[in-house]
Design an enzyme around this catalytic site. Structure first.
Site, PDB file in Angstrom:
ATOM      1  N   ASN A 153     -10.765   0.465   1.195  1.00  0.00           N
ATOM      2  CA  ASN A 153      -9.305   0.491   1.117  1.00  0.00           C
ATOM      3  C   ASN A 153      -8.875   0.025  -0.273  1.00  0.00           C
ATOM      4  O   ASN A 153      -8.918  -1.165  -0.566  1.00  0.00           O
ATOM      5  CB  ASN A 153      -8.726  -0.424   2.203  1.00  0.00           C
ATOM      6  CG  ASN A 153      -7.204  -0.536   2.147  1.00  0.00           C
ATOM      7  OD1 ASN A 153      -6.555  -0.029   1.236  1.00  0.00           O
ATOM      8  ND2 ASN A 153      -6.637  -1.235   3.113  1.00  0.00           N
TER       9      ASN A 153
ATOM     10  N   CYS B 120       0.804  -1.233   0.000  1.00  0.00           N
ATOM     11  CA  CYS B 120       0.000   0.000   0.000  1.00  0.00           C
ATOM     12  C   CYS B 120       0.834   1.278   0.000  1.00  0.00           C
ATOM     13  O   CYS B 120       0.382   2.300  -0.520  1.00  0.00           O
ATOM     14  CB  CYS B 120      -0.956  -0.005   1.197  1.00  0.00           C
ATOM     15  SG  CYS B 120      -2.239  -1.283   1.079  1.00  0.00           S
TER      16      CYS B 120
ATOM     17  N   HIS C 252      -2.868   6.666   4.728  1.00  0.00           N
ATOM     18  CA  HIS C 252      -3.400   5.515   4.007  1.00  0.00           C
ATOM     19  C   HIS C 252      -4.732   5.125   4.615  1.00  0.00           C
ATOM     20  O   HIS C 252      -4.858   4.958   5.834  1.00  0.00           O
ATOM     21  CB  HIS C 252      -2.420   4.349   4.077  1.00  0.00           C
ATOM     22  CG  HIS C 252      -2.985   3.056   3.589  1.00  0.00           C
ATOM     23  ND1 HIS C 252      -3.600   2.919   2.369  1.00  0.00           N
ATOM     24  CD2 HIS C 252      -3.046   1.826   4.178  1.00  0.00           C
ATOM     25  CE1 HIS C 252      -4.002   1.674   2.210  1.00  0.00           C
ATOM     26  NE2 HIS C 252      -3.688   0.990   3.293  1.00  0.00           N
TER      27      HIS C 252
END
Length: 354
Positions: free
Chosen positions: A307, A135, A270
């Site tokens: 996400n 990520c 994030h």
């Protein structure tokens, strides 16, 4: 001069999948069927813990490279730069182009090359390469851009984050509810001043016992045993790692840039899940002797986006610039901290003055 974010672009998939639409789904956890609770109860608990109410899902015909191209096109148009003048295209992703018919990963040719082709850029000196870094990949790409521009190797660089995570998780896994699809991009150039653009950045990799916190593994269901590998997560370990390491790497950046935490206008994290984002912010501020963080410094969009891996930070940045979270947006002189964490395990952070 440091690298500066000149413009941004984003692609949000058209399909929104709300939690209440998944009441017929059959969940497994670590290979064991969940019999204790009805699916509705599982979904209610998931929503309470993560605060994710729905997620964005790409249409079957839309690939990661397609999403990345659309985000890149918007960034170029907003930046007003001749695309033939772009020196590098850096694309962060984790699975390449993945079909909805199976979850096999297509990474050849690389996604940056595919996006360059879709953009119609003929200049052979425009180098197109990929980053696979979990990520934190998009933010790591931005760090590389800063090095390229500071060294004089590049004038304009396009950095893209794109993933269709919904195609590498399995419907039988409760953790699949976290993930979604999307793409974001930024066009970067040299700053006009040494006091704007990227002021500091840092990355850490912990790859011993942390290596398998996020990994690809076999299906939890015997029916899908031969269908490839799926994203598996040790959620508790990921949470503990992020809570420990993200505040530390942000603090390292603040110290390097000689910036006080109170002077930061936004923390763009994030978007893993809202609980983790808020816990990281609370831990960071507490470590700096501040009891509570102002809510307006921590924009969050995971509630409705989910996400989407490398795309969470650039898409959230794009929204903040477009005043989707408040009427102020980002103004000249604003300090913004970016931070990410993901498979590897890797963690990184950056401070940028607009």
């Amino acid at each position: 001069m440091p690298a500066y974010i000149l413009s941004t672009g984003a692609y949000r998939p058209r399909v929104q999948q709300p939690n209440h639409a998944l009441t017929e789904r059959f969940f497994l956890k670590r290979g064991n069927k969940i019999h204790q609770k009805a699916t509705v109860d599982i979904l209610e608990k998931f929503t309470a813990v993560t605060e994710i109410r729905e997620r964005s899902i790409a249409l079957p015909e839309v690939s990661a490279s397609r999403m990345g191209y659309l985000a890149a096109e918007e960034a170029i148009e907003r930046g007003g730069v001749d695309r033939e003048a772009i020196d590098y295209i850096i694309v962060a992703h984790n699975w390449g182009d993945v079909s909805t018919k199976h979850n096999f990963q297509d990474t050849l040719p690389n996604l940056a090359a595919r996006i360059k082709s879709k953009l119609g850029i003929r200049n052979p000196r425009c180098v197109a390469y990929d980053i696979l870094f979990g990520c934190p990949g998009w933010l790591e790409g931005v760090r590389q851009v800063d090095l390229l521009i500071r060294s004089g190797e590049a004038r304009y660089v396009l950095v893209v984050g794109t993933d269709t995570v919904s195609r590498v998780v399995e419907e039988y896994d409760v953790d699949s509810l976290l993930f979604s699809d999307g793409a974001g991009a930024a066009l970067m150039a040299a700053s006009a001043s040494p006091n704007t653009g990227v002021l500091a950045s840092a990355t850490r990799s912990h790859c011993l016992e942390e290596l398998d916190y996020l990994r690809m593994g076999r299906s939890f269901s015997d029916r899908k045993y031969l269908d490839g590998l799926y994203l598996k997560m040790q959620g508790r370990q990921v949470f503990k790692y992020a809570l420990r390491e993200v505040p530390a790497v942000i603090t390292a950046c603040l110290e390097k840039a000689e910036v006080d935490l109170r002077d930061v206008r936004y923390f763009i994290m994030h978007q893993a899940n809202a609980k983790m984002i808020k816990a990281i912010a609370s831990r960071l501020f507490a470590q700096h002797g501040i009891a509570n963080y102002p809510e307006d410094v921590l924009p969050i969009n995971v509630y409705t986006k989910g996400n989407n891996s490398v795309a969470t930070i650039p898409t959230l940045l794009h929204e903040v610039i477009d005043r989707a979270h408040n009427q102020r947006g980002i103004e000249r002189g604003d300090l913004v901290v970016f931070a990410s964490v993901g498979a590897g395990m890797h963690v990184n952070a950056m401070i940028h003055r607009f």
